[in-house]
Design an enzyme around this catalytic site. Structure first.
Site, PDB file in Angstrom:
ATOM      1  CB  SER B  15      10.943  -9.393   3.998  1.00  0.00           C
ATOM      2  OG  SER B  15      10.252  -8.589   3.058  1.00  0.00           O
ATOM      3  CG  ASP B 191       2.336  -7.174   1.548  1.00  0.00           C
ATOM      4  OD1 ASP B 191       2.537  -7.657   0.414  1.00  0.00           O
ATOM      5  OD2 ASP B 191       2.965  -7.545   2.550  1.00  0.00           O
ATOM      6  CG  HIS B 194       6.058  -9.585   1.905  1.00  0.00           C
ATOM      7  ND1 HIS B 194       5.448  -8.507   2.488  1.00  0.00           N
ATOM      8  CD2 HIS B 194       7.323  -9.620   2.385  1.00  0.00           C
ATOM      9  CE1 HIS B 194       6.305  -7.911   3.312  1.00  0.00           C
ATOM     10  NE2 HIS B 194       7.450  -8.562   3.267  1.00  0.00           N
TER      11      HIS B 194
END
Lengths: 218, 218, 218, 218, 218, 218, 218, 218
Positions: B15, B191, B194
């Site tokens: 991601s 988090d 990312h």
């Protein structure tokens, strides 16, 4: 157990309390209470004290700091005439200092935090059967972490105010610290702030212990 | 600068690379590249090397581990005939061990991680002008943190494989470590995994440094 | 670099500035700043001046002309007490004359444009540490094009007012003109007005050069 | 007027033809034809030749180049057994060279464009009562503009093939050039490629002139 | 042609005029005018009188009767200072008597219809260069049909008022009657009230004829 | 009443039958039957014959002609093993000739209509306890109306086939004709084809009369 | 407690189990388990047995009967290689007989129900460490109620099969019956079938008691 | 039949009446009346008394108790000048005592219920041609069920008030009781409160019987 049949217990705070509750007042069938610790407490009270009917109310608002809470205290707490008031606030007071350090106006320092809490206590103490404070927490086991250290300062303020005003106090940070001996923070929640199902149960258990839950689980 | 006019540079990974890119292939006008570090690199190459046309391709897929990447390597990397291949993988290999410890089958241990990377290198090395490895990273300054320690193991594997196969290597963890001297992790991303705009620029800068970016910024 | 630690820099203007920012005020975590040049500037300041915390604010509004901006100047600029104000307005003042020639009431001629800008300058100059003007631009290399010619008139007004009031001025048209030696306008943006990622970086770079950016890029 | 009662006239091409038509075949009540020039032609044929029933079909597909059109020629043109086939293709063949110069594989050069058109003509000529070619166009009056120059090359190919194969040809660029003496391109369409209501009427008028429209307008 | 360069022509009425126009005022780029007869007129004026710029405004509102129109006449017509006002109202005045016979309060009988129209004329006549009335219509060829008969009564009122006040009048019913010699009503519109693309062109043509359109179509 | 306890009655046809039923089979709780005449019949059977359980099934499909129905007869009728089959088809066979006269291939002339119905009858007759035909209808009292005349032709075919094959037949046109003595078509439905609540009740009543409904309403 | 560290416990059944779980397999972070009793069990195991990691899997499917469950048993149970299998099925087997009495084909009578359960047991028994049956239940205290009586028959079958095959059995009906001494059914759930938060906790508690939960609650 | 041509009959109450009606007033074409018993009554009046036009109005509001209804009685009943007023209220007054026993403030006891109804009657009686009361009902055949017993109390109050004030009264509970001899409650509605299509027809039939419906059904 301190709560009696038909008494109203109001929970308020930030997103940890809110958890998607109904607007304007979180009260009624289960979904009205959101899906966080308030729902867990309501469910456990229902299951273990079926002979009593408790009126559980949730007025938490996501993103709130202690400053926001003071501003809506009259309408969202006092006007609802609860028998008990439970407050869990402070996560955003601290978090904004770390994730939005440049938005100075939204930072609630320890001094203002203490004043806001005292304001809530003064406005409420004489109007209810009991007021219960829950410390803010941070799901981070490293006590040298800057935000953890800061959160601990705020937790101390809560505990000190509870002592001074003779209020029940639930040390949520302690609950999480015990649990973090077994699990990594990301297991509970990526952002280390929101509670998730496990954290909600930890909070509910700590709360119920504090108010004298006295039934056998199984 | 190692890239020449009209060369195709393919970025792939999880991601962090994906960042909302177009499907099935992230290529074309800007929005096709997502809004992460790949877009930043493409933008900077366009602005600073306007005399060249680079074909930047993004085939990152959110949630991917090195195992997933090996499975789609033929269609999503080799079949596209890139001149250069850039890989940034491993965040999920490690993260799943901490946020989903019970999903054992999704855990990619260091040994499998090394094998997967070697497989990618072997399949690719002779078909491209260059292959560039970027280490996975964790936005956590405490090197005693369990997940940080684990991530460092994986970073070491990347660096060792790069040395052995004589590939360019970008140490992203080092980039973030330098930056964390000034900022708390939650400022970059809640988090800690990312990249956000700041992290994307840190990655882009480190990458461009590694490939010989040689223009004056201002 | 003219900006000091903890100073607030407010950007305002039309859709080029707006770029999807948060309402009512574009401030806070990255997504609050939109995805245009303001985000690029904020990101680069964060990456290259990590020892400082800048408060970057975006109050651009899509579709605004200089007339609209004057009307909301008090609430959207002055009331926010910025240390620096950056204005980029005029694209719609000109564009409407060409894409909506029949909506006469929405056309802001050069004379009104000059008056609007002067109004903003007068209201602001003494209340801030600095005010920075950015010229409007048109991504069209043909200087005989009717709209390009018109846009150049407005750019001249900006530059003249900056000189007269001794303000920093960023000549964005000049930036784009340099870049158009290498690329066709449709590569940057189909409508030749909005900036896209490349144009946003061109604007950010020109702005940072003007305010004395002094770090090494790599 | 060359069309007779009950004849089927099929229009195909790219987004200029497509204009939001129904899938898989654009045929039936008005909304099935999209809201572009095909609807205008159908409407005008209905209003001015009410004694005839024409079957108007639209199989344009947004984003198509001549290469895409050749690939779907059998199913989207021949299989529908039209009496007349009208083709308007080439805008994307050219545009992609300017707005996506790095996506080389999607560029259709003049040679391939000519071959694609010849392929369509050969497959169709003997199976229909008539085939009509419309040149691609660019709403840009400056003939020195790079993309305009390129588009003119493609228009020349269309006109030359029409002459060689003795097909009706509609020079849309000429229509727009006449109109651009009065209006700035952005009045018709910001991207200078799609037609908008005014451009659709210009195309419809030019087409109807070419097929012998012979009624009084008022 | 009665309209001169830069004059504003305002169309108002019910859904036939509205056709999905922009709110609050239907003015500007094409989509602001809806997709009905107002757009067709605007398009044809642009194409055939490119040397002039007309300001076409649409303030039709779906579902309106003449009573509704009187109520918003000041804000939606007079306040906009048009040079010409075009009114097409009455379809709902009649229709509601047939599709909602039980909602008596919404029925506008012929007497009130006449009064409403006279009110509009008196308020407007001296403030504009011209006012143009268009009769309501019903797409039903059978003159013995009850609703058609009723609609004809209302059309007569429009025509009589136009004569008395010396206003231009467009007999839309006559336009549709001519066309219905060739087509069944359901071809134009299932509900026999709204115009569809064909009906919109019939209305546009009749209107342009009335105002002296004098250009060659092809 | 011809239906016995536990028998399955299947209704099929076009949108008049479909009325928003569940896919793939319209059977089960009420909403599965759509909101048209099938639901009304099911409701009335439930209310007036509560001692019986009828299995009512709806496989109508919006837009279907008799040709479509033949094609799906095996899967949507025979495979479901009904005791009774009720067919109401033909509205679109006729309508398309009037609202889409140019789509010749979708027109089902009287001859094909008869053949399609005969095909259905032959396939079904010996496999069920009863087959019931309902005529198509048009909510238009003027018998000289072109579409009404055409619909009457199709109704005659249905009645003739019912007689020849000795099937129950419900003359829906006759029902609507009786009702149109009191109401204007637009009161029932703007498009004169779909039934609306009133038309659905008219159809249900006519159907129940034909199958021998024998209970007192009040 | 019968479950050991790292064992996989798979729950399957109908909507009571499903509760909005992730597809295709409900496993991973909390939301993957839905919001019903499976989530409650997983949460309580995590909180009270933090020294163990249990792999909890949910493959319940809303609307399933025992017949559906048999059909997907291989892919949704056996292929996942669980250590323990927990089945709660039968609510829809019974419910459909009462809320859809006319859909005979969907009714699973007691005989088929028994066969389906036996089939599941035979397929599974030897492949797992344990299989646990939970009885279906109906939140209705009146044992003379027709559906309650029917549900009791099915519950008896479950209990009998558990005895015969020597499987753990959880009598959910008994749990609810105890609770209904204090609360009206609508308090738990309007439809008397789904469990809601209170019912989910009742189920979780009964299950945990059966598997030997041995920790102190507070 | 007590209703005469052109009379207005207003229905009001809770969700059973509301059934998705249009806001703010449920009046006009069919969909405006919702899809419950009011639509059924309107449809049957239209079908069986086509020589009359009745103005049927629906102002039911989902979730309303008698207390809510009193509060909006002036605007939602009296201000609309009905000839007849029909009230069906009480379901929520009772239901909330059972599904939300802890929300004491929302419980309407029998005494307040009686007062609320009397208030409505007094405000209305002299202003209308007739007022009709319908008892609340509960789709539960077991008269010992606690909520059923409570509902019966409220039904008695309605019947007694009707007698005392000489108003028409429809005993809906009696209707459902008769029907429940044949069907299980879940067949009509899972929650035993809302009516579904069958219940709506039962209510409509009982209502029409009470007002003197005198036509033959078939």
């Amino acid at each position: 157990m301190i709560f009696k049949d038909k008494e109203a217990i109001l929970f308020t705070g930030d997103s940890i309390t809110d958890a998607g509750r109904k607007r304007p007042i979180g009260e009624g069938k289960a979904e009205a209470l959101g899906n966080g610790y308030v729902l867990q407490i309501d469910t456990l009270l229902n299951v273990y004290y079926p002979e009593n009917i408790y009126r559980v109310i949730n007025t938490g608002v996501s993103g709130n700091t202690s400053r926001d809470l003071v501003e809506r205290w009259q309408t969202d707490v006092l006007d609802l005439n609860p028998d008990y008031v439970v407050v869990c606030i402070g996560a955003n007071d601290v978090w904004r200092q770390f994730d939005n350090p440049h938005c100075f106006y939204g930072h609630i320092g320890p001094q203002e935090y203490r004043q806001n809490l005292e304001k809530m206590i003064e406005l409420t103490k004489d109007k209810v059967k009991g007021m219960i404070l829950m410390t803010p927490y941070y799901i981070e086991p490293n006590k040298q972490d800057l935000m953890r250290k800061r959160m601990d300062e705020y937790g101390e303020i809560v505990k000190e105010l509870a002592r001074r005003h003779n209020l029940l106090c639930v040390d949520l940070q302690e609950e999480f610290d015990q649990y973090l001996k077994y699990r990594y923070p990301a297991y509970i929640q990526w952002d280390r702030v929101h509670s998730g199902p496990i954290g909600s149960m930890l909070i509910a258990r700590a709360f119920l212990r504090a108010v004298g839950f006295d039934r056998k689980f199984i």
